[in-house]
Design an enzyme around this catalytic site. Structure first.
Site, PDB file in Angstrom:
ATOM      1  N   LYS A 166     -53.793  72.609 -49.994  1.00 21.84           N
ATOM      2  CA  LYS A 166     -53.997  71.604 -51.021  1.00 21.84           C
ATOM      3  C   LYS A 166     -52.697  70.824 -51.217  1.00 21.84           C
ATOM      4  O   LYS A 166     -51.660  71.351 -50.834  1.00 21.84           O
ATOM      5  CB  LYS A 166     -54.427  72.258 -52.331  1.00 21.84           C
ATOM      6  CG  LYS A 166     -53.368  73.202 -52.916  1.00 21.84           C
ATOM      7  CD  LYS A 166     -53.641  73.496 -54.340  1.00 21.84           C
ATOM      8  CE  LYS A 166     -53.157  72.391 -55.233  1.00 21.84           C
ATOM      9  NZ  LYS A 166     -51.994  72.761 -56.045  1.00 21.84           N
ATOM     10  N   HIS A 258     -58.520  74.536 -58.163  1.00 18.70           N
ATOM     11  CA  HIS A 258     -58.687  75.949 -58.532  1.00 18.70           C
ATOM     12  C   HIS A 258     -59.686  76.165 -59.668  1.00 18.70           C
ATOM     13  O   HIS A 258     -60.590  76.982 -59.576  1.00 18.70           O
ATOM     14  CB  HIS A 258     -57.348  76.548 -58.982  1.00 18.70           C
ATOM     15  CG  HIS A 258     -56.235  76.370 -57.996  1.00 18.70           C
ATOM     16  ND1 HIS A 258     -56.428  76.467 -56.651  1.00 18.70           N
ATOM     17  CD2 HIS A 258     -54.904  76.124 -58.166  1.00 18.70           C
ATOM     18  CE1 HIS A 258     -55.272  76.286 -56.028  1.00 18.70           C
ATOM     19  NE2 HIS A 258     -54.340  76.064 -56.926  1.00 18.70           N
TER      20      HIS A 258
HETATM   21  C1  BG6 Z   1     -50.607  76.069 -57.042  1.00 16.75           C
HETATM   22  C2  BG6 Z   1     -50.024  74.963 -57.875  1.00 16.75           C
HETATM   23  O1  BG6 Z   1     -51.712  75.608 -56.314  1.00 16.75           O
HETATM   24  O2  BG6 Z   1     -50.997  77.136 -57.895  1.00 16.75           O
HETATM   25  C3  BG6 Z   1     -48.849  75.475 -58.693  1.00 16.75           C
HETATM   26  O3  BG6 Z   1     -49.607  73.890 -57.038  1.00 16.75           O
HETATM   27  C4  BG6 Z   1     -49.241  76.678 -59.495  1.00 16.75           C
HETATM   28  O4  BG6 Z   1     -48.330  74.442 -59.545  1.00 16.75           O
HETATM   29  C5  BG6 Z   1     -49.936  77.713 -58.627  1.00 16.75           C
HETATM   30  O5  BG6 Z   1     -48.062  77.226 -60.069  1.00 16.75           O
HETATM   31  C6  BG6 Z   1     -50.506  78.829 -59.458  1.00 16.75           C
HETATM   32  O6  BG6 Z   1     -50.962  79.850 -58.632  1.00 16.75           O
HETATM   33  P1  BG6 Z   1     -51.010  81.353 -59.147  1.00 16.75           P
HETATM   34  O7  BG6 Z   1     -51.652  82.090 -58.019  1.00 16.75           O
HETATM   35  O8  BG6 Z   1     -49.594  81.771 -59.395  1.00 16.75           O
HETATM   36  O9  BG6 Z   1     -51.813  81.331 -60.404  1.00 16.75           O
END
Ligand code: BG6
Length: 506
Positions: A166, A258
Site C-alpha cells: 500500500k 485497513h
Molecule cells: C501502516 C500505516 O499501513 O499501518 C502506518 O502506513 C501505521 O502509518 C501502520 O502506523 C499501523 O500498523 P500496525 O500493524 O502497527 O497497527
C-alpha cells in the site's frame, strides 16, 4: 477414542509450500528490514519454507550478496522480537539471499535480474517460480512491473506473482490506472495487493467467530446490534515519515485500506465456501454497499483532526506541523473519524463509527459491537442503557474477544453490575501468533489470495473515501485541533453524541 475416518485425508488442510524465489524491490528500505526479512526468517525457523527457496534483494545501493546477507542478519537480529537466531537455520537461510543493485528506471536492472534468477534457479532449485514484491515508493510500482514485462520476466517456466504494498493509488482514478499498468504484464489473478491488517490473527478470527459458530449469526443484524465502533489508535507520531504522511493523511493511510477491510469482515454476508474468490466477493459486495455521502453529510459524519504540541510525562512532543518534512501550515489529517452506513437489509441505519489517529493516549486496535438494550428496565435503580451489552474484538496489543453483560451482584436485592466473559488468545492457545507478514507471505507463496485485496475491493474503498477527501481538501480547518496524547478532536465526540452514542474508552 474417536475412530479415525479412513476416508479422510489427514493432510487435506496442509498446504504444500512450493519452491520459489522472492524478489524484493526496495530491499534496503524500512519494510524489508522491519517486517519482510524477519517474517521470512521466522518461516525458515519454523521449517515452513521449501528447501528450494531464495530471496533476491533489489535496491540502488551497490552491495555484494555477502554484504546483503550481513545487512539482513543485522535487521533480523534487531527486529525479530520473539525469534532466536539459530546459527544453522540462519546459515541455510542466508545461503539463499542474493542481491542485485540497480535503478528501477534502468532497463539494465532487469537484464541483470534475469541473469541472477538463472543463477538462483540452478543453485537453489527454485523451480522457476517467482514472487515479485514491490516495497518501493508507490510511484515506482508501475515502472517496476513494466520493466519486468519488457525483460520477459513476467512469464517463465514456473508461476509468477506480484505483491504490491500500500498505498494502492491515491484516489479512484490513480488506483484504476495503476491496475491497468500492472495488467499489461500480470493478470489480475497474479496481482496480490497486500493489506497487512487482513493478515492479523484476530482479523482472521472474525471469520472463524462469525462463520464457524451458529450462535452469533442470528444476532448479527440491525434488529440486535445498535452500532459498531472500530478504533485503531496509535501512540506514536509520524516517526520520520512526515513527508509521506503529509501527502497521505490518516483517512488514506489507515481507513481507505485497513479499517474498511476490517469493517467489511465484520459486516459481510456469509460466503458459501471458504474459497478465496467467494470470500472476497462478499467483502467486495459489502464495500460497494457503503453509503456514498454528499458534501453536507460529510461535514457532519467525517471529522478530521491534527495533533498539536503537548508536554507528556515531562517530555515536550512536537505538533504535526513541527515534524520534519511537514509544511508548517499543513492541513493534513493525523486523525480521522467517520460514520459509515451500509445500505442493505442487514445493516440499514446501523452506524459504523471508525476512527484512527496518531499520538493518541495508547496503542490499541479494537472493535466494539454494541447490542440494543433490554426492551424494558425491570430492575430498580439500574439503567441498562448506561452499561450496554458489548462484544469486544481486541486486535492489538492483546488479542482476544470479550462479551460484556449485566449480572446480579451477590447479596440481597437485584443490583446489577457489568461483567465480562473473556477469551484471550495467548492463554487459550499457549502459542505464539504468527505476524501478519508471515501469514501473508506464506499465502502468496502458496498461491492463496483470500487475505489479499482485489481490484474491485480497492476501487470500492476509494469510491467511499474520495468524496470525503475532496470535502476535507476544500475546507480550511482550524488545525491543530487536538493535543498529542489525547483522544482526538471534540467534534468526533459530538458526532456520536448527536446519535446518543459515545466512543468506548479502550
Ligand atoms: C501502516 C500505516 O499501513 O499501518 C502506518 O502506513 C501505521 O502509518 C501502520 O502506523 C499501523 O500498523 P500496525 O500493524 O502497527 O497497527
Amino acid at each position: 477414542m474417536p475412530q479415525e475416518n479412513p476416508f479422510q485425508d489427514p493432510l487435506r488442510f496442509e498446504r504444500r509450500v512450493p519452491e520459489c524465489a522472492v524478489v524484493i524491490f526496495g530491499a534496503n528500505g524500512d519494510l524489508t528490514k522491519r517486517k519482510l526479512m524477519p517474517a521470512l526468517y521466522r518461516l525458515a525457523y519454523d521449517r515452513r519454507l521449501s528447501a528450494g527457496f531464495a530471496v533476491v534483494g533489489i535496491s540502488r545501493s551497490p552491495m555484494t550478496d555477502e554484504q546483503f546477507r550481513e545487512k539482513m542478519l543485522e535487521s533480523v537480529k534487531k527486529f525479530s522480537e520473539d525469534t532466536e537466531i539459530q546459527d544453522d537455520v540462519w546459515r541455510a537461510f542466508a545461503g539463499g539471499l542474493y542481491y542485485v543493485a540497480g535503478d528501477i528506471a534502468d532497463p539494465a536492472l532487469y537484464q541483470n535480474l534475469a541473469t541472477k534468477l538463472k543463477q538462483v534457479e540452478s543453485e537453489r532449485q527454485t523451480g522457476g517460480n517467482v514472487l515479485f514484491y514491490l516495497s518501493t515508493q508507490p510511484s515506482q510500482y508501475a515502472p517496476a512491473a513494466l520493466g519486468l514485462g519488457s525483460a520477459g520476466l513476467g512469464k517463465g517456466a514456473g508461476w509468477r506473482r506480484l505483491v504490491v504494498e500500500k498505498p494502492f493509488g491515491h484516489d479512484l482514478e490513480s488506483a484504476r490506472e495503476l491496475s491497468d499498468k500492472l495488467h499489461e504484464v500480470f493478470a489480475e489473478a497474479e496481482v496480490y495487493r497486500i493489506d497487512h491488517y487482513l493478515g492479523k490473527e484476530t482479523v482472521q478470527n472474525i471469520l472463524a467467530f462469525r462463520f464457524g459458530n451458529g450462535i452469533f449469526e442470528p444476532l448479527w443484524n440491525r434488529r440486535y446490534i445498535n452500532h459498531v465502533q472500530i478504533t485503531a489508535a496509535e501512540s506514536i507520531g509520524v516517526e520520520g515519515r512526515g513527508a509521506y504522511y503529509q501527502e497521505a493523511g490518516a483517512l488514506a493511510d489507515m481507513i481507505q485500506n485497513h479499517l474498511l477491510q476490517v469493517m467489511a469482515t465484520i459486516a459481510m454476508e456469509p460466503s458459501s465456501s471458504f474459497n478465496a474468490n467467494a470470500v472476497r466477493d462478499e467483502r467486495s459486495k459489502l464495500l460497494r454497499s457503503i453509503r456514498l455521502m454528499k458534501p453536507d453529510e460529510i461535514r457532519q459524519n467525517a471529522i478530521p483532526g491534527q495533533y498539536g504540541p503537548a508536554r507528556i510525562g515531562g517530555k515536550d512532543l512536537p505538533g504535526f506541523r513541527q515534524e520534519e518534512g511537514v509544511d508548517p501550515q499543513s492541513q493534513t489529517d493525523t486523525y480521522a473519524a467517520v460514520t459509515f452506513y451500509v445500505e442493505n437489509w442487514r445493516w440499514a441505519r446501523v452506524p459504523f463509527y471508525v476512527r484512527t489517529g496518531k499520538h493518541l493516549p495508547k496503542r490499541v486496535t479494537e472493535i466494539t459491537i454494541q447490542f440494543n438494550p433490554a426492551p424494558l428496565a425491570i430492575f430498580d435503580g439500574e439503567c441498562p442503557d448506561s452499561s450496554p451489552d458489548l462484544l469486544l474484538v481486541r486486535i492489538q496489543p492483546e488479542e482476544g474477544i470479550s462479551l460484556k453483560f449485566l449480572s446480579k451482584r451477590p447479596g440481597s436485592g437485584m443490583k446489577l453490575r457489568p461483567v465480562s466473559m473473556d477469551f484471550n488468545y495467548g492463554s487459550s492457545f499457549g502459542e505464539r501468533s504468527p505476524s501478519a507478514y508471515e501469514t501473508l507471505l506464506l499465502d502468496a507463496i502458496v498461491g492463496d489470495p483470500t487475505l489479499y485485496t482485489r481490484q474491485d475491493m480497492v476501487e470500492a474503498s476509494w469510491r467511499v473515501v474520495e468524496p470525503i477527501q475532496t470535502v476535507w481538501r476544500e475546507t480550511k480547518y482550524d488545525f491543530p485541533n487536538y493535543d498529542a496524547g489525547t483522544w482526538g478532536p471534540a467534534a468526533a465526540d459530538e458526532m456520536l453524541a448527536r446519535n446518543g452514542h459515545a466512543w468506548r474508552k479502550p
